[in-house]
Scaffold this motif. Structure first.
Motif, PDB file in Angstrom:
ATOM      1  N   ASP A  88      -7.896  55.660 -20.511  1.00 47.52           N
ATOM      2  CA  ASP A  88      -7.752  55.288 -21.915  1.00 47.52           C
ATOM      3  C   ASP A  88      -8.461  53.983 -22.242  1.00 47.52           C
ATOM      4  O   ASP A  88      -8.903  53.776 -23.371  1.00 47.52           O
ATOM      5  CB  ASP A  88      -6.258  55.166 -22.268  1.00 47.52           C
ATOM      6  N   ALA A  89      -8.548  53.074 -21.240  1.00 47.68           N
ATOM      7  CA  ALA A  89      -9.172  51.769 -21.472  1.00 47.68           C
ATOM      8  C   ALA A  89     -10.682  51.915 -21.400  1.00 47.68           C
ATOM      9  O   ALA A  89     -11.275  51.887 -20.313  1.00 47.68           O
ATOM     10  CB  ALA A  89      -8.672  50.759 -20.447  1.00 47.68           C
ATOM     11  N   GLY A  90     -11.323  52.110 -22.554  1.00 49.20           N
ATOM     12  CA  GLY A  90     -12.763  52.292 -22.591  1.00 49.20           C
ATOM     13  C   GLY A  90     -13.497  51.021 -22.959  1.00 49.20           C
ATOM     14  O   GLY A  90     -13.078  50.274 -23.856  1.00 49.20           O
ATOM     15  N   LEU A  91     -14.586  50.757 -22.258  1.00 48.20           N
ATOM     16  CA  LEU A  91     -15.477  49.624 -22.506  1.00 48.20           C
ATOM     17  C   LEU A  91     -14.725  48.295 -22.450  1.00 48.20           C
ATOM     18  O   LEU A  91     -14.837  47.454 -23.335  1.00 48.20           O
ATOM     19  CB  LEU A  91     -16.192  49.779 -23.846  1.00 48.20           C
ATOM     20  N   THR A  92     -13.971  48.117 -21.392  1.00 47.23           N
ATOM     21  CA  THR A  92     -13.271  46.854 -21.168  1.00 47.23           C
ATOM     22  C   THR A  92     -14.018  46.035 -20.115  1.00 47.23           C
ATOM     23  O   THR A  92     -14.640  46.583 -19.206  1.00 47.23           O
ATOM     24  CB  THR A  92     -11.832  47.103 -20.689  1.00 47.23           C
ATOM     25  N   GLY A  93     -13.941  44.729 -20.246  1.00 47.28           N
ATOM     26  CA  GLY A  93     -14.621  43.841 -19.322  1.00 47.28           C
ATOM     27  C   GLY A  93     -13.951  43.802 -17.964  1.00 47.28           C
ATOM     28  O   GLY A  93     -12.936  44.481 -17.730  1.00 47.28           O
ATOM     29  N   PRO A  94     -14.489  43.002 -17.050  1.00 47.84           N
ATOM     30  CA  PRO A  94     -13.913  42.893 -15.701  1.00 47.84           C
ATOM     31  C   PRO A  94     -12.459  42.408 -15.762  1.00 47.84           C
ATOM     32  O   PRO A  94     -12.135  41.432 -16.436  1.00 47.84           O
ATOM     33  CB  PRO A  94     -14.823  41.867 -15.017  1.00 47.84           C
ATOM     34  N   THR A  95     -11.617  43.112 -15.036  1.00 53.17           N
ATOM     35  CA  THR A  95     -10.206  42.765 -14.911  1.00 53.17           C
ATOM     36  C   THR A  95      -9.804  42.871 -13.448  1.00 53.17           C
ATOM     37  O   THR A  95     -10.615  43.261 -12.596  1.00 53.17           O
ATOM     38  CB  THR A  95      -9.331  43.686 -15.779  1.00 53.17           C
TER      39      THR A  95
END
Length: 332
Positions: A75-82
C-alpha cells in the motif's frame, strides 16, 4: 587484402622471449609460455577495482537470498528510505532494495555471458584466421571489417527490434550484444597472432610436427592471455552498458530483471519529475561503480600487455622514494 604488420611495441610475447633467452643463458629450459606475466603487481588502482567489483558481485549473488519478493505490491507507494525499506518503494509499493538485488544479478549474468561469447568469437576469428592464413584469414578479416563498418548501437537496436518481445530474455539479449561486439577485439588478436606466429618457438613446434590446434593452444594462446583478459573485461563493461541502453528504450529483456529494466520502469513511473531519487539513483550508481571498477582492472591489465606502462610506474615509485629520502636527509 594486405596483412597487418607486426607491432613494434613490446608485448607479452616479447617478454616471454626475454625470459627464455635468460633461462637459456643460465642453462635452464626456456619457458613455453608467459603465464607468469598474468600475475600483475598489486597497485592501489587494481586493489580498488577488485574491491568495487567484488562488492557488487557479492551483492548480486547473495543479495537476492536476503531480500524479499521484488514484485510484491504494498500500500505504501513511492515512499522514501525507511527502516522497513532502506531504499524506499516504487510507485506500486515494490521494495527498491529487493529489485536492486535481483536486477544486479541479472546484469551480471548478461555481462558474464557476453564477455565469454564475445571473447570466444574474437579468439576464433582473430587467432585462428591469422594462424591459418590464406583464404581463411582473408574471409575472417572481411567479416570482421563488415561488423566494424556497421554502427554498433543501431545494429543492436535493429536486431533486438526484430526479436519478439516474449522471446527477449537474458540469453537473447546477451547473444545479440555478443554477435555485435566481437569484431574490434578480433582485429587486435589477429595483429598479435601475426607477430607471434613467426617466432622461433612456434616455428620449432611446426618443424617438430605439432598439430595446428596444439600449436595454437600451447604456443600462441598463452602469450595472448593478457590481451584476452583485457578484452573480456572490456566486453563485460560494454555488455552491461549496452543492455542498460536497450532496456531504457524498451528493447531489453522483457521477462527478466536487470539494472536497465529498473531504469526503464523508473522512467515510465515519472521518478525524476516526482523527485523519487531512490528509485533511479541506486541502479545508475551500481552501473557507474561497476564500470569504474572494471575499468581500473582493465588499466592494470594494460600494464601486463605493455611493459612500458609498468616501467613508467616503477620509475615514478623510485622517484617518490628518492624524494622522501632527500626530505629525510634535509630534516636531519
Amino acid at each position: 587484402m594486405t596483412n597487418v604488420s607486426p607491432t613494434t611495441q613490446p608485448t607479452a610475447a616479447d617478454d616471454a622471449d626475454v625470459l627464455a633467452a635468460e633461462n637459456a643463458r643460465r642453462g635452464g629450459t626456456p619457458p613455453r609460455s608467459s603465464w607468469r606475466l598474468l600475475v600483475p603487481t598489486m597497485t592501489p588502482w587494481l586493489a580498488l577495482g577488485l574491491i568495487i567489483v567484488g562488492a557488487i558481485a557479492l551483492f548480486g549473488i547473495i543479495g537476492p537470498f536476503l531480500v524479499g519478493d521484488p514484485n510484491a505490491i504494498r500500500d505504501a507507494g513511492l515512499t522514501g528510505p525507511t527502516g522497513e525499506h532502506p531504499l524506499g518503494t516504487t510507485q506500486t509499493g515494490q521494495d527498491v532494495l529487493a529489485q536492486l538485488a535481483h536486477a544486479t544479478r541479472g546484469s551480471l549474468i548478461i555481462g558474464l555471458i557476453v564477455g565469454v561469447l564475445a571473447t570466444a568469437l574474437s579468439a576464433v576469428f582473430g587467432i585462428l584466421g591469422a594462424y591459418l592464413g590464406g583464404f581463411a584469414d582473408e574471409a575472417f578479416s572481411l567479416l570482421s571489417n563488415v561488423f566494424l563498418v556497421i554502427p554498433g548501437l543501431p545494429l543492436v537496436i535493429v536486431i533486438s527490434g526484430f526479436v519478439p518481445r516474449e522471446s527477449r530474455g537474458l540469453w537473447t539479449i546477451a547473444v545479440v550484444l555478443a554477435v555485435t561486439g566481437w569484431a574490434a577485439s578480433a582485429r587486435v588478436l589477429r595483429a598479435q597472432t601475426l607477430s607471434i606466429r613467426n617466432r622461433d618457438y612456434v616455428a620449432a613446434a611446426r618443424v617438430a610436427g605439432e598439430k595446428p590446434w596444439r600449436v595454437i593452444t600451447v604456443e600462441i594462446l598463452p602469450n595472448l592471455l593478457p590481451v584476452l583478459a583485457s578484452q573480456f573485461v572490456f566486453a563485460v563493461i560494454a555488455a552491461i552498458l549496452g543492455e542498460a541502453g536497450l532496456s531504457f528504450i524498451g528493447l531489453g529483456a522483457s521477462n527478466s530483471s536487470t539494472l536497465g529494466t529498473m531504469l526503464f520502469y523508473a522512467q515510465n513511473g515519472f521518478a525524476l519529475p516526482l523527485g523519487a531519487w531512490w528509485w533511479f539513483g541506486p541502479p545508475g550508481l551500481i552501473i557507474a561503480l561497476f564500470g569504474m571498477g572494471l575499468s581500473l582492472i582493465n588499466f592494470s591489465i594494460d600494464e601486463i600487455i605493455n611493459p612500458k606502462l609498468k616501467n613508467v610506474r616503477l620509475h615514478r615509485k623510485r622517484a617518490r622514494q628518492a624524494l622522501r629520502l632527500e626530505r629525510r636527509k634535509a630534516v636531519r
